[in-house]
Structure formats: structure tokens, C-alpha cells
Write a protein that holds these residues in place. Structure first.
Motif, PDB file in Angstrom:
ATOM      1  N   SER A  94      36.184   8.804  65.532  1.00  0.00           N
ATOM      2  CA  SER A  94      36.763   7.814  66.453  1.00  0.00           C
ATOM      3  C   SER A  94      36.892   6.460  65.769  1.00  0.00           C
ATOM      4  O   SER A  94      37.851   5.721  66.016  1.00  0.00           O
ATOM      5  CB  SER A  94      35.924   7.703  67.725  1.00  0.00           C
ATOM      6  N   TYR A 102      31.406  13.092  65.922  1.00  0.00           N
ATOM      7  CA  TYR A 102      32.636  12.463  66.406  1.00  0.00           C
ATOM      8  C   TYR A 102      32.693  10.953  66.210  1.00  0.00           C
ATOM      9  O   TYR A 102      33.783  10.391  66.090  1.00  0.00           O
ATOM     10  CB  TYR A 102      32.826  12.791  67.893  1.00  0.00           C
ATOM     11  N   MET A 120      39.497   9.690  75.034  1.00  0.00           N
ATOM     12  CA  MET A 120      39.083   9.274  73.693  1.00  0.00           C
ATOM     13  C   MET A 120      37.665   9.714  73.384  1.00  0.00           C
ATOM     14  O   MET A 120      37.324   9.982  72.226  1.00  0.00           O
ATOM     15  CB  MET A 120      39.198   7.746  73.559  1.00  0.00           C
ATOM     16  N   PHE A 121      36.828   9.823  74.420  1.00  0.00           N
ATOM     17  CA  PHE A 121      35.416  10.125  74.188  1.00  0.00           C
ATOM     18  C   PHE A 121      34.889  11.323  74.989  1.00  0.00           C
ATOM     19  O   PHE A 121      34.381  12.279  74.413  1.00  0.00           O
ATOM     20  CB  PHE A 121      34.572   8.884  74.500  1.00  0.00           C
TER      21      PHE A 121
END
Length: 205
Positions: A166, A162, A128-129
Motif C-alpha cells: 500500500s 500488505y 484500499m485496506f
């Protein structure tokens, strides 16, 4: 028939896990939905954890393949200054990852389970990161080296780029049932952010 049953077990398990979490779903729940005996499930999987592990393994394989394609695009001359580059990246990451039915459900599952399982938290953080930020940082470094944008901190730019994406993903894609309406809201907000972001960094050169 055997492969179909195994696949059906995985599909039903993921559907239930992504809605309720791993701990709240029993073998009986899964078998009831698949309409098989518990002994049949144990023919394919040692236990419920083995089902979970298989789902995560399949997810990581798919995610690795996506990142590999993006990296090959950079290394193979599909340069970030190309007008189609970011659209292709967004299509790959948004449509074929965050909004892909399988990947989306696994990410929801990881999001739920990360709080009680350190290994799961590491997997969630990675996909996810960590991986997206690393790739984006590389893109910004290439843009700087080519003189497309001014020299700056590529790590900071990656986070600035980003972080809203997210947030939009957690708001629209990982909360409740994934509908076409929610996908549309995510696309609208994410692409608007991207357009503004690049307009701002170019204006600040």
C-alpha cells in the motif's frame, strides 16, 4: 450517440476529479472539456454529485468482481501453495486494479475526497485496506492449515505483507500522472518485497 456522450461525460469528469478533487471541478469545466452545453449534461445526470456517485458505483462493481474472482480461485482449488497462485493474485490486484486506468483514477479521487466526506472515507478504506487485508488473511490461514507455513497470527501476517504494498502504491501509483515508469517502479519494489516476505516466513518455520 447518447451513450457515447454519457460515457464521455463520465470519462472527462473522472479525469478532472482525480486531478483536482470533486469540489474544485465545476459543471462548466466538465462541459467545456466534453464540448457540450450544460443542459446536455443535465439530460444525463441530475447534478455533479450524480456523476460522482455513478463513477463510484462503477468502481465498486468492478472491484467486487475482482475480489469475487480471487475468492473463487481459493474456493475452486487454485491453492495458495501453487507456484502460480501469487503471480495470478498480483496480476489481478496490481495490473487489473491498482494500475487499471479507471480504478486508479477513482482511487485517487477517493484518496482526495476522504478527508472531507465520511462516506467516501469508508469506501476508500474498504477497497484500499479492508477487503485486501481480509483476503490476504484468508490466504495465510489456508497456508497454515496446509502446513505450508508455520502457525501464526494470520491478521498480523496480512498487515505485514500488505503494508509495504500500500505504501508503494501511494508513492508510485497515486501521486501525479500514472506513467509506465511509475508502474515499473511499483512492480519492482512490490515484487521484491513479496519475494523477501515469503522467503522470510518460510525460513522462520
Amino acid at each position: 450517440m447518447r451513450n457515447n456522450t454519457r460515457q464521455r461525460i463520465l470519462e472527462v469528469s473522472l479525469e478532472l476529479f482525480s486531478q483536482k478533487g470533486f469540489s474544485a471541478v465545476s459543471i462548466r469545466d466538465i462541459c467545456g472539456r466534453v464540448q457540450i452545453k450544460e443542459s446536455t449534461l443535465y439530460y444525463y445526470f441530475r447534478n455533479k454529485q450524480a456523476v460522482f456517485d455513478e463513477l463510484v458505483s462503477l468502481f465498486e462493481k468492478k472491484a467486487e468482481e475482482m475480489m469475487k474472482r480471487l475468492e473463487e480461485g481459493l474456493n475452486g482449488g487454485i491453492f495458495p501453495s501453487n507456484g502460480n497462485f501469487y503471480r495470478n493474485v498480483c496480476d489481478a490486484f496490481f495490473e487489473n486494479y491498482l494500475m487499471d486506468d479507471f480504478c486508479n483514477k477513482v482511487m485517487r479521487l477517493l484518496q482526495i475526497e476522504q478527508y472531507g466526506n465520511e462516506k467516501v472515507r469508508e469506501i476508500y478504506d474498504c477497497w484500499m485496506f479492508e477487503k485486501p487485508l481480509a483476503f490476504q488473511g484468508k490466504v495465510f490461514r489456508m497456508l497454515m492449515e496446509a502446513g505450508v507455513i508455520a502457525k501464526s497470527d494470520s491478521v498480523y501476517l496480512a498487515v505485514k505483507y500488505y503494508a509495504p504494498i500500500s505504501m508503494f502504491a501511494r508513492r508510485w501509483l497515486f501521486a501525479g500522472e500514472l506513467t509506465e515508469e511509475k508502474k515499473g517502479m511499483f512492480r519492482r519494489e512490490a515484487y521484491y518485497h513479496i519475494e523477501r516476505f515469503f522467503a522470510e516466513i518460510k525460513a522462520g518455520e
